[in-house]
Design a protein around this motif. Sequence first.
Motif, PDB file in Angstrom:
ATOM      1  N   VAL A  54      33.397  11.958 -12.925  1.00 44.95           N
ATOM      2  CA  VAL A  54      32.487  10.880 -12.552  1.00 44.95           C
ATOM      3  C   VAL A  54      31.723  10.530 -13.825  1.00 44.95           C
ATOM      4  O   VAL A  54      30.858  11.288 -14.266  1.00 44.95           O
ATOM      5  N   THR A  55      32.093   9.409 -14.418  1.00 48.25           N
ATOM      6  CA  THR A  55      31.593   9.123 -15.760  1.00 48.25           C
ATOM      7  C   THR A  55      30.791   7.844 -15.871  1.00 48.25           C
ATOM      8  O   THR A  55      31.192   6.802 -15.364  1.00 48.25           O
ATOM      9  N   PRO A  56      29.666   7.924 -16.572  1.00 49.15           N
ATOM     10  CA  PRO A  56      28.994   6.696 -16.985  1.00 49.15           C
ATOM     11  C   PRO A  56      29.752   6.106 -18.183  1.00 49.15           C
ATOM     12  O   PRO A  56      30.731   6.693 -18.645  1.00 49.15           O
ATOM     13  N   GLU A  57      29.290   4.971 -18.645  1.00 44.48           N
ATOM     14  CA  GLU A  57      29.865   4.356 -19.840  1.00 44.48           C
ATOM     15  C   GLU A  57      28.773   4.252 -20.886  1.00 44.48           C
ATOM     16  O   GLU A  57      27.765   3.597 -20.668  1.00 44.48           O
TER      17      GLU A  57
ATOM     18  N   ASN B  87      25.523   8.441 -11.592  1.00 42.09           N
ATOM     19  CA  ASN B  87      26.828   9.073 -11.409  1.00 42.09           C
ATOM     20  C   ASN B  87      26.725  10.374 -10.628  1.00 42.09           C
ATOM     21  O   ASN B  87      27.619  10.712  -9.863  1.00 42.09           O
TER      22      ASN B  87
ATOM     23  N   THR C 203      32.164   1.003 -15.062  1.00 38.41           N
ATOM     24  CA  THR C 203      32.526   1.907 -16.160  1.00 38.41           C
ATOM     25  C   THR C 203      33.999   1.744 -16.532  1.00 38.41           C
ATOM     26  O   THR C 203      34.672   2.707 -16.912  1.00 38.41           O
TER      27      THR C 203
ATOM     28  N   SER D 274      27.741   2.067 -12.938  1.00 40.21           N
ATOM     29  CA  SER D 274      26.879   1.592 -14.011  1.00 40.21           C
ATOM     30  C   SER D 274      26.170   0.329 -13.548  1.00 40.21           C
ATOM     31  O   SER D 274      26.615  -0.327 -12.603  1.00 40.21           O
TER      32      SER D 274
ATOM     33  N   GLY E 176      33.297   5.938 -11.639  1.00 43.02           N
ATOM     34  CA  GLY E 176      31.988   5.865 -12.279  1.00 43.02           C
ATOM     35  C   GLY E 176      31.195   4.687 -11.771  1.00 43.02           C
ATOM     36  O   GLY E 176      31.726   3.780 -11.127  1.00 43.02           O
TER      37      GLY E 176
ATOM     38  N   GLN F  39      36.396   4.566 -18.282  1.00 41.40           N
ATOM     39  CA  GLN F  39      37.456   5.137 -17.462  1.00 41.40           C
ATOM     40  C   GLN F  39      38.808   5.020 -18.154  1.00 41.40           C
ATOM     41  O   GLN F  39      39.618   5.948 -18.109  1.00 41.40           O
TER      42      GLN F  39
ATOM     43  N   SER G 265      26.981  12.734 -17.006  1.00 43.14           N
ATOM     44  CA  SER G 265      25.597  12.361 -17.286  1.00 43.14           C
ATOM     45  C   SER G 265      24.691  13.553 -17.043  1.00 43.14           C
ATOM     46  O   SER G 265      24.816  14.233 -16.024  1.00 43.14           O
TER      47      SER G 265
END
Length: 184
Positions: free
Chosen positions: A75-78, A19, A120, A114, A112, A124, A12
Amino acid sequence: MSQIKIAVLVGSLRKDSFNRKLALALAQLAPPDVTFEHVRIDDLPLYDQDQDGNQAPSVRRIKGEIAAAQGVLFVTPEYNRSIPGVLKNAIDNASRPYGHSAFAGKPAGVIGISVGAVGTAIAQQHLRNVLGYLDMPTLGQPEAFIQNKEGLIDDKGHVTVESTREFLKGWVEKYVAWVRTNSK
């Protein structure tokens, strides 16, 4: 025991990213011999295979930062039920040209946060498919699909809910053990 360096890719770019706050929280919960180094991805060119022989300085930089680390934390958002384009672009740039991936063999962690009820989870899963192709051994358990609530993690990465803090601390400990076992 020697210092462990983890390269952190936050998917992000948003200034007030949940995140990014989660990544800061994980770093604070890590053992003292582990450092989390955020890898900049906002300055990378869009991946273009024509540039494989003459990669931009920002691409060479990210590849060097990943190569210098013992593990990589994503480290991921969706976004729209997948990973953000900026994260996929960073992965594409750092994994090319074919046979010269900075990621090969690096132990990965995927997490992650959200506002959605499933966190997320779908992003993922998509990311795990990509990491499998990149030959990154990826921590399978515990999974961590964090639902953000107002004030859960402050701007400095302090987790305000004790049960969440304990869960994240346990997750970081498992990931660090994974890196210790799987790093080359």
